[in-house]
Design a protein around this motif. Sequence first.
Motif, mmCIF file in Angstrom:
data_model
loop_
_atom_site.group_PDB
_atom_site.id
_atom_site.type_symbol
_atom_site.label_atom_id
_atom_site.label_comp_id
_atom_site.label_asym_id
_atom_site.label_seq_id
_atom_site.Cartn_x
_atom_site.Cartn_y
_atom_site.Cartn_z
ATOM 1 N N LYS A 129 0.831 -1.205 0.000
ATOM 2 C CA LYS A 129 0.000 0.000 0.000
ATOM 3 C C LYS A 129 0.871 1.263 0.000
ATOM 4 C CE LYS A 129 -4.177 1.759 2.078
ATOM 5 N NZ LYS A 129 -5.214 1.550 3.084
ATOM 6 N N THR A 132 2.022 2.153 -3.491
ATOM 7 C CA THR A 132 0.941 2.301 -4.469
ATOM 8 C C THR A 132 0.422 3.738 -4.463
ATOM 9 O OG1 THR A 132 0.337 0.001 -4.116
ATOM 10 C CG2 THR A 132 -1.321 1.403 -5.128
ATOM 11 N N ASP A 135 -4.006 3.525 -7.053
ATOM 12 C CA ASP A 135 -4.215 2.110 -7.383
ATOM 13 C C ASP A 135 -3.189 1.545 -8.366
ATOM 14 O OD1 ASP A 135 -6.471 1.870 -5.684
ATOM 15 O OD2 ASP A 135 -7.727 2.766 -7.240
#
Length: 160
Positions: A129, A132, A135
């Motif tokens: 995460k 990222t 997305d």
Amino acid sequence: MPKRRCPRTRLFLLALLLTACGTTGTGTGPATLDWYNFPDDSGALQQAADACGRASGGRYAIRYNKLPRTADGQRQQLVRRLAAHDAGADIMGLDVTWAPEFAEAGWIREWTGAQKDAVTADTLPAALKTATWKDRLYAAPYNSNTQLLWYRDDLTVPIQ
């Protein structure tokens, strides 16, 4: 892409990013990839760079370039290089907070296909995460320095 992986080092939380993979050299022999990362006095990062170069089977060598000691200094040097279109920043060790900024500026590329699959395999979702943005995976997390708070409840008084 070879199936061998470079050794993982136990360091502070960084995200290892590949940029446009500009190489330096004369066109003969292996390409030299320049890796910019924080200064590691233990020698572990140099050993990792050397091992990755050997694992490439002679396709490339990795030159470890030390950034300044402070996170602000590291970011500042990378931003200056990338804003000036320095083609010599092939691999960068980044703080997790820099990936969105660098992605928005177009300085780093998204990880896709087999490379993304290799990065995400057996990697903790929380670490992914941090790599990222919108997305899309822009970094390959390789270490974490999770902060924990330990205390003795027999010596502390809860705040009411």
